[in-house]
Write a protein that holds these residues in place. Structure first.
Motif, short mmCIF file in Angstrom:
data_model
loop_
_atom_site.label_atom_id
_atom_site.label_comp_id
_atom_site.label_asym_id
_atom_site.label_seq_id
_atom_site.Cartn_x
_atom_site.Cartn_y
_atom_site.Cartn_z
N ARG A 386 41.85 9.15 66.20
CA ARG A 386 42.78 8.84 67.28
C ARG A 386 42.82 9.98 68.29
NH1 ARG A 386 46.92 5.81 64.32
NH2 ARG A 386 48.54 6.33 65.85
N PHE A 387 42.66 11.20 67.82
CA PHE A 387 42.66 12.36 68.72
C PHE A 387 41.37 12.41 69.53
CE2 PHE A 387 45.79 13.48 65.56
CZ PHE A 387 46.74 14.21 66.25
N THR A 388 40.24 12.26 68.84
CA THR A 388 38.96 12.39 69.54
C THR A 388 38.72 11.25 70.52
OG1 THR A 388 37.85 11.28 67.68
CG2 THR A 388 37.91 13.69 67.66
N ALA A 389 39.33 10.08 70.25
CA ALA A 389 39.14 8.93 71.14
C ALA A 389 40.11 8.92 72.31
CB ALA A 389 39.29 7.63 70.34
N HIS A 390 41.16 9.76 72.26
CA HIS A 390 42.18 9.75 73.32
C HIS A 390 41.60 10.32 74.61
CE1 HIS A 390 46.02 10.20 75.35
NE2 HIS A 390 46.59 9.52 74.36
N ARG A 391 41.72 9.55 75.67
CA ARG A 391 41.11 9.96 76.95
C ARG A 391 42.00 10.90 77.76
NH1 ARG A 391 38.46 4.28 79.19
NH2 ARG A 391 37.09 3.91 77.39
N GLY A 392 43.25 11.01 77.39
CA GLY A 392 44.13 11.92 78.10
C GLY A 392 44.60 11.39 79.43
N GLU A 393 44.45 10.09 79.64
CA GLU A 393 44.87 9.52 80.92
C GLU A 393 46.36 9.22 80.88
OE1 GLU A 393 42.42 6.14 81.34
OE2 GLU A 393 40.57 7.27 81.67
N VAL A 414 47.56 19.48 59.67
CA VAL A 414 46.84 19.77 58.44
C VAL A 414 45.73 18.74 58.24
CG1 VAL A 414 48.33 18.39 56.93
CG2 VAL A 414 47.13 20.39 55.99
N CYS A 415 44.65 19.18 57.60
CA CYS A 415 43.56 18.26 57.24
C CYS A 415 43.07 18.64 55.84
CB CYS A 415 42.43 18.31 58.27
SG CYS A 415 41.54 19.87 58.32
N ARG A 416 41.85 18.28 55.52
CA ARG A 416 41.35 18.50 54.17
C ARG A 416 41.07 19.99 53.91
NH1 ARG A 416 36.25 18.11 51.41
NH2 ARG A 416 36.50 17.21 49.33
N VAL A 417 40.30 20.64 54.81
CA VAL A 417 39.95 22.05 54.58
C VAL A 417 40.17 22.93 55.81
CG1 VAL A 417 38.27 21.55 52.76
CG2 VAL A 417 37.52 21.55 55.14
N GLY A 418 40.71 22.39 56.89
CA GLY A 418 41.04 23.22 58.04
C GLY A 418 40.07 23.15 59.20
N ASN A 419 39.27 22.09 59.29
CA ASN A 419 38.37 21.93 60.42
C ASN A 419 38.91 20.92 61.43
OD1 ASN A 419 36.46 23.79 59.49
ND2 ASN A 419 35.40 22.26 58.27
N ASP A 420 39.14 19.69 60.96
CA ASP A 420 39.67 18.65 61.86
C ASP A 420 41.04 19.02 62.42
OD1 ASP A 420 37.43 17.13 61.53
OD2 ASP A 420 38.30 15.73 60.09
N SER A 421 41.80 19.79 61.67
CA SER A 421 43.12 20.19 62.15
C SER A 421 43.01 21.06 63.40
CB SER A 421 43.89 20.93 61.05
OG SER A 421 43.16 22.07 60.61
N GLN A 422 41.97 21.87 63.49
CA GLN A 422 41.76 22.69 64.70
C GLN A 422 41.39 21.82 65.90
OE1 GLN A 422 39.64 26.54 64.24
NE2 GLN A 422 39.22 25.83 62.15
N ILE A 423 40.56 20.81 65.64
CA ILE A 423 40.17 19.90 66.72
C ILE A 423 41.39 19.18 67.27
CG2 ILE A 423 38.83 17.83 67.26
CD1 ILE A 423 36.81 18.75 65.11
N ALA A 424 42.25 18.69 66.36
CA ALA A 424 43.45 17.98 66.79
C ALA A 424 44.41 18.90 67.54
CB ALA A 424 44.14 17.36 65.58
N THR A 425 44.54 20.13 67.06
CA THR A 425 45.43 21.10 67.71
C THR A 425 44.97 21.37 69.15
OG1 THR A 425 45.98 22.18 65.62
CG2 THR A 425 46.31 23.46 67.63
N LYS A 426 43.67 21.62 69.30
CA LYS A 426 43.13 21.89 70.63
C LYS A 426 43.31 20.68 71.55
CE LYS A 426 39.19 23.95 73.00
NZ LYS A 426 39.32 23.08 74.18
N LYS A 427 43.14 19.48 71.00
CA LYS A 427 43.29 18.27 71.82
C LYS A 427 44.71 18.16 72.36
CE LYS A 427 41.82 14.26 73.40
NZ LYS A 427 40.66 14.11 74.32
#
Length: 462
Positions: A386-393, A414-427
């Motif tokens: 849902r984060f990666t697909a969000h266009r920010g419009e 939070v995510c499984r090991v701390g990778n996707d959580s960074q992507i979502a935070t930055k988004k």
């Protein structure tokens, strides 16, 4: 727990001992039958090409049209190597052993884990911790103790590939990573071995026969000149797998191997026989599809292929042993490093925040299936897609943040090991949710894995 492990080891040892005794019984019965035949002058010597017990054991397949006695003899004299004794290798090995392959070799450097057992049918609960090749051989000897087994308790590497693969006529790639697939294909090309390659993931699988006939059929590099992006390679541990799906693909590998052996294809390259190259097709399996099986026509040998272009090939045995770095070729999925230290908090720190009941929002960005199995109390599931697909419009963010959350409440991810959580935070920060730093948005270091290790050991970590 120590007592349980001790009992498991003792059971496994007794089970292995029982298999050895059964094998000795078979040998003794063969010897006894031979002595009785020698004593019986009326009967004379046994004049048939297979032992009497073989006619009984393999009769149901030998009477199949186009199989016959010669097909069984081809199988009996064949040496087949399976690289991988897991979800693909277990069913493939079982059916090849059952068919009477003369020598069956297995290569695997891993030990049996409890998470393997729902799909790796040659292993059992009391053999958890045993090397997979030893566990599989124990199972296979119980199925057919009359053939030869070779257990190579190691991973296949550029350094040992020639020594191991050269002992066999036919190879089955039962691994689950691109680095292994390219290595196995390359050594099969260099040693003129036909290769049957399969893979399975979640609810789908694929199968292809390569380097057949050797030197004429395409290799893995012909079909896939470039490896997939490393970030797209997801293993069964993260993406999941349905047991029967990988079982289907392993059984199909065994079937293709039996077809090649019965026809004697593994012998033709050594005899110098000429044979037209058949059209190569990849079999695709979709367990949930309306049409579960379909075949896609693949390209033949690729001109200028690095591995199989004949005299123009850049690959040699020496090159493979000394210079080939398959990990570098396939790429390494490096840990995500998108956030500064001040944008991340430890699991211990978040545990204190949650205990003090401060108003905040905890987003778990794993897939809903993972979230449904285990989660931190009070967290809300918003999958990373849902984060990666969000266009920010526009300013509509209700699909990422619940509307009843106070605008100044901190957001922890939070995510499984701390990778996707960074992507979502930055988004979220890119979308301006942090209001230029006025609102804290950060992720939890190490994710659920760290939470289990430092805060809640009872949490199931999937």
């Amino acid at each position: 727990m120590d007592k349980i492990e001790q009992l498991r080891r003792e059971i496994a040892e007794k089970e292995a001992e029982l298999v050895q005794l059964r094998a000795q019984l078979v040998d003794a019965e063969k010897l006894s039958a031979g002595i009785e035949n020698d004593k019986d002058e009326g009967e004379g010597e046994w004049k048939w090409p297979l032992a009497e017990s073989d006619y009984e054991r393999y009769s149901r397949q030998m009477i199949v049209p186009n199989f016959g006695l010669q097909g069984q003899l081809n199988i009996k004299h064949a040496k087949v190597l399976l690289v991988g004794a897991g979800g693909l290798g277990c069913p493939a090995a079982a059916y090849l052993a059952g068919a009477g392959v003369g020598t069956l070799g297995l290569v695997d450097g891993d030990a049996v884990e409890a998470s393997n057992l729902h799909r790796q049918v040659a292993h059992s609960t009391d053999r958890v911790g045993m090397m997979k090749v030893d566990s599989a051989v124990t199972y296979l000897k119980g199925l057919n103790p009359t053939i030869t087994y070779r257990a190579h308790a190691t991973h296949l590497t550029p350094q040992n590939a020639e020594e191991i693969v050269s002992q066999y006529d036919l190879v089955l790639d039962c691994t689950d990573h691109p680095t292994s697939r390219y290595l196995i294909s390359d050594i099969c090309v260099l040693l003129s071995k036909p290769l049957i390659s399969a893979s399975a993931f979640q609810t789908s699988g694929q199968l292809i026969v390569l380097n057949n006939p050797p030197g004429k059929g395409p290799c893995y590099r012909c079909v896939f000149p470039k490896p997939p992006p490393p970030e797209s390679v997801i293993g069964c541990g993260e993406g999941g797998i349905i047991g029967p799906v990988v079982g289907v693909m392993g059984v199909l590998q065994a079937l293709e191997a039996i077809k090649l052996l019965v026809r004697g294809d593994h012998l033709k390259s050594r005899a110098g026989d000429e044979e037209a190259v058949k059209q190569v097709g990849m079999l695709l399996f979709s367990a949930m599809g309306d049409v579960p099986f379909r075949t896609v026509r693949m390209r033949g040998k690729r001109k200028g292929c690095f591995a199989c272009a004949g005299d123009d090939s850049a690959l040699t045995l020496n090159e493979l042993k000394t210079s080939m770095d398959y990990i570098q070729f396939c790429g390494v999925n490096q840990p995500v490093k998108l956030l500064q230290p001040e944008e991340r908090i430890s699991v211990v720190e978040y545990e204190r925040i949650s205990r003090e009941s401060k108003t905040h929002l905890l987003l778990d960005v794993r897939e809903k299936e993972h979230f449904g199995l285990s989660n931190i109390r009070g967290s809300i599931n918003i999958p990373i897609g849902r984060f990666t697909a969000h266009r920010g419009e526009g300013s509509e963010l209700s699909d990422l943040i619940p509307g009843d959350v106070p605008p100044d409440a901190p957001i922890y991810i939070v995510c499984r090991v701390g990778n996707d959580s960074q992507i979502a935070t930055k988004k979220l920060k890119d979308l301006g949710v942090d209001r230029n730093g006025e609102r804290f948005i950060g992720d939890i270091l190490g994710g659920l894995k760290a939470w289990k290790a430092a805060v809640d050991p009872s949490l199931p970590f999937i």
